[in-house]
Design a protein around this motif. Sequence first.
Motif, PDB file in Angstrom:
ATOM      1  N   ILE A  83       0.845  -1.202   0.000  1.00 36.27           N
ATOM      2  CA  ILE A  83       0.000   0.000   0.000  1.00 36.27           C
ATOM      3  C   ILE A  83       0.878   1.249   0.000  1.00 36.27           C
ATOM      4  N   LYS A  84       1.940   1.239   0.800  1.00 34.88           N
ATOM      5  CA  LYS A  84       2.859   2.386   0.845  1.00 34.88           C
ATOM      6  C   LYS A  84       3.513   2.595  -0.519  1.00 34.88           C
ATOM      7  N   LYS A  85       3.918   1.500  -1.174  1.00 36.01           N
ATOM      8  CA  LYS A  85       4.535   1.615  -2.497  1.00 36.01           C
ATOM      9  C   LYS A  85       3.570   2.218  -3.510  1.00 36.01           C
ATOM     10  N   LYS A  86       2.307   1.786  -3.464  1.00 33.77           N
ATOM     11  CA  LYS A  86       1.316   2.327  -4.401  1.00 33.77           C
ATOM     12  C   LYS A  86       1.138   3.824  -4.197  1.00 33.77           C
ATOM     13  N   VAL A  87       1.038   4.257  -2.940  1.00 34.77           N
ATOM     14  CA  VAL A  87       0.859   5.687  -2.650  1.00 34.77           C
ATOM     15  C   VAL A  87       2.088   6.474  -3.113  1.00 34.77           C
ATOM     16  N   LEU A  88       3.277   5.999  -2.774  1.00 28.31           N
ATOM     17  CA  LEU A  88       4.508   6.679  -3.189  1.00 28.31           C
ATOM     18  C   LEU A  88       4.625   6.721  -4.710  1.00 28.31           C
ATOM     19  N   HIS A  89       4.255   5.624  -5.354  1.00 27.72           N
ATOM     20  CA  HIS A  89       4.308   5.558  -6.818  1.00 27.72           C
ATOM     21  C   HIS A  89       3.361   6.587  -7.437  1.00 27.72           C
ATOM     22  N   LYS A  90       2.122   6.670  -6.900  1.00 25.48           N
ATOM     23  CA  LYS A  90       1.162   7.647  -7.430  1.00 25.48           C
ATOM     24  C   LYS A  90       1.621   9.078  -7.186  1.00 25.48           C
ATOM     25  N   LEU A  91       2.172   9.325  -6.012  1.00 26.46           N
ATOM     26  CA  LEU A  91       2.611  10.682  -5.668  1.00 26.46           C
ATOM     27  C   LEU A  91       3.782  11.157  -6.526  1.00 26.46           C
ATOM     28  N   PHE A  92       4.745  10.271  -6.757  1.00 22.82           N
ATOM     29  CA  PHE A  92       6.011  10.711  -7.328  1.00 22.82           C
ATOM     30  C   PHE A  92       6.323  10.171  -8.720  1.00 22.82           C
ATOM     31  N   LEU A  93       5.413   9.440  -9.330  1.00 25.43           N
ATOM     32  CA  LEU A  93       5.670   8.803 -10.627  1.00 25.43           C
ATOM     33  C   LEU A  93       6.206   9.783 -11.673  1.00 25.43           C
ATOM     34  N   ASP A  94       5.536  10.903 -11.874  1.00 28.13           N
ATOM     35  CA  ASP A  94       5.947  11.849 -12.910  1.00 28.13           C
ATOM     36  C   ASP A  94       6.880  12.942 -12.392  1.00 28.13           C
ATOM     37  N   GLN A  95       7.280  12.829 -11.117  1.00 24.88           N
ATOM     38  CA  GLN A  95       8.071  13.900 -10.523  1.00 24.88           C
ATOM     39  C   GLN A  95       9.513  13.514 -10.219  1.00 24.88           C
ATOM     40  N   VAL A  96       9.756  12.220  -9.999  1.00 27.69           N
ATOM     41  CA  VAL A  96      11.118  11.796  -9.665  1.00 27.69           C
ATOM     42  C   VAL A  96      11.579  10.718 -10.640  1.00 27.69           C
ATOM     43  N   SER A  97      12.868  10.491 -10.664  1.00 23.86           N
ATOM     44  CA  SER A  97      13.439   9.489 -11.573  1.00 23.86           C
ATOM     45  C   SER A  97      13.023   8.082 -11.140  1.00 23.86           C
ATOM     46  N   SER A  98      13.084   7.170 -12.077  1.00 21.79           N
ATOM     47  CA  SER A  98      12.751   5.770 -11.771  1.00 21.79           C
ATOM     48  C   SER A  98      13.755   5.199 -10.764  1.00 21.79           C
ATOM     49  N   HIS A  99      14.966   5.707 -10.793  1.00 19.98           N
ATOM     50  CA  HIS A  99      16.010   5.298  -9.849  1.00 19.98           C
ATOM     51  C   HIS A  99      15.563   5.570  -8.411  1.00 19.98           C
ATOM     52  N   VAL A 100      15.084   6.759  -8.149  1.00 25.45           N
ATOM     53  CA  VAL A 100      14.639   7.140  -6.802  1.00 25.45           C
ATOM     54  C   VAL A 100      13.336   6.423  -6.456  1.00 25.45           C
ATOM     55  N   LEU A 101      12.452   6.282  -7.423  1.00 27.18           N
ATOM     56  CA  LEU A 101      11.190   5.574  -7.193  1.00 27.18           C
ATOM     57  C   LEU A 101      11.454   4.112  -6.819  1.00 27.18           C
ATOM     58  N   ASN A 102      12.409   3.481  -7.488  1.00 28.64           N
ATOM     59  CA  ASN A 102      12.799   2.109  -7.138  1.00 28.64           C
ATOM     60  C   ASN A 102      13.377   2.049  -5.725  1.00 28.64           C
ATOM     61  N   PHE A 103      14.156   3.062  -5.380  1.00 26.83           N
ATOM     62  CA  PHE A 103      14.744   3.112  -4.048  1.00 26.83           C
ATOM     63  C   PHE A 103      13.654   3.209  -2.987  1.00 26.83           C
ATOM     64  N   LEU A 104      12.646   4.060  -3.227  1.00 24.03           N
ATOM     65  CA  LEU A 104      11.524   4.177  -2.289  1.00 24.03           C
ATOM     66  C   LEU A 104      10.796   2.843  -2.152  1.00 24.03           C
ATOM     67  N   SER A 105      10.652   2.116  -3.250  1.00 27.00           N
ATOM     68  CA  SER A 105      10.001   0.801  -3.221  1.00 27.00           C
ATOM     69  C   SER A 105      10.797  -0.184  -2.365  1.00 27.00           C
ATOM     70  N   ILE A 106      12.101  -0.146  -2.503  1.00 27.26           N
ATOM     71  CA  ILE A 106      12.958  -1.021  -1.693  1.00 27.26           C
ATOM     72  C   ILE A 106      12.788  -0.703  -0.216  1.00 27.26           C
ATOM     73  N   LEU A 107      12.793   0.590   0.112  1.00 25.22           N
ATOM     74  CA  LEU A 107      12.604   0.983   1.514  1.00 25.22           C
ATOM     75  C   LEU A 107      11.253   0.499   2.041  1.00 25.22           C
ATOM     76  N   ALA A 108      10.215   0.636   1.232  1.00 26.25           N
ATOM     77  CA  ALA A 108       8.880   0.181   1.651  1.00 26.25           C
ATOM     78  C   ALA A 108       8.874  -1.340   1.835  1.00 26.25           C
ATOM     79  N   ASP A 109       9.446  -2.077   0.882  1.00 30.06           N
ATOM     80  CA  ASP A 109       9.494  -3.540   0.976  1.00 30.06           C
ATOM     81  C   ASP A 109      10.225  -4.014   2.229  1.00 30.06           C
ATOM     82  N   ARG A 110      11.280  -3.329   2.563  1.00 28.75           N
ATOM     83  CA  ARG A 110      12.088  -3.732   3.728  1.00 28.75           C
ATOM     84  C   ARG A 110      11.606  -3.087   5.028  1.00 28.75           C
ATOM     85  N   ARG A 111      10.473  -2.404   4.928  1.00 24.86           N
ATOM     86  CA  ARG A 111       9.883  -1.711   6.092  1.00 24.86           C
ATOM     87  C   ARG A 111      10.876  -0.721   6.707  1.00 24.86           C
ATOM     88  N   ARG A 112      11.554   0.009   5.834  1.00 26.40           N
ATOM     89  CA  ARG A 112      12.539   1.014   6.258  1.00 26.40           C
ATOM     90  C   ARG A 112      12.156   2.420   5.816  1.00 26.40           C
TER      91      ARG A 112
END
Length: 186
Positions: A61-90
Amino acid sequence: MSQSISFAKAAFPYAEALFESSKLMKLIEKTNQDLVLITDTISQSDNLKTFLLNPLVGPEIKKKVLHKLFLDQVSSHVLNFLSILADRRRINLLNPIISYYLELVYKLKLTTVANIYTAVLITDIQQESLKKKIKNITHSREVKLIIQINEELIAGFVIKIGSKIIDMSISGQINQMTSYLDIANL
């Protein structure tokens, strides 16, 4: 061990990994801009902050929200990093990770970060003068000022660079006089 110390220890490897991958991909500046945007966005919304820090909200759920918020605003590199943090609960480490990342960028660029605490807002001319003096003292190429208003200082300012503190405030001078008088009365 306090919670902030354990957060710092856990955050640094993530910041270092993000920095190294950004350096390899030649995305240091873009990542820097993206992280500032993310910090600003999160700091402006208490609801978003609470949502991201809530341990009961799952990573997907956190990844979906972050993805919707930042999809067109940040690079895929940073978006992937946010996903990793969410997956690892960090994701709760995001602020210290960003702080460490920025420190690494500043070191790379020989930029000194100076926290300025002042009783009143300082002018652009005063800021430039402070930057020049700090450049001379630290032998840096660049100086980044982070200015915070602290009315308790009465007048003047305090400069904090790393662990060094230069106290040019009236309240600091009063405290010095008080401690001197306390010692003299012994």
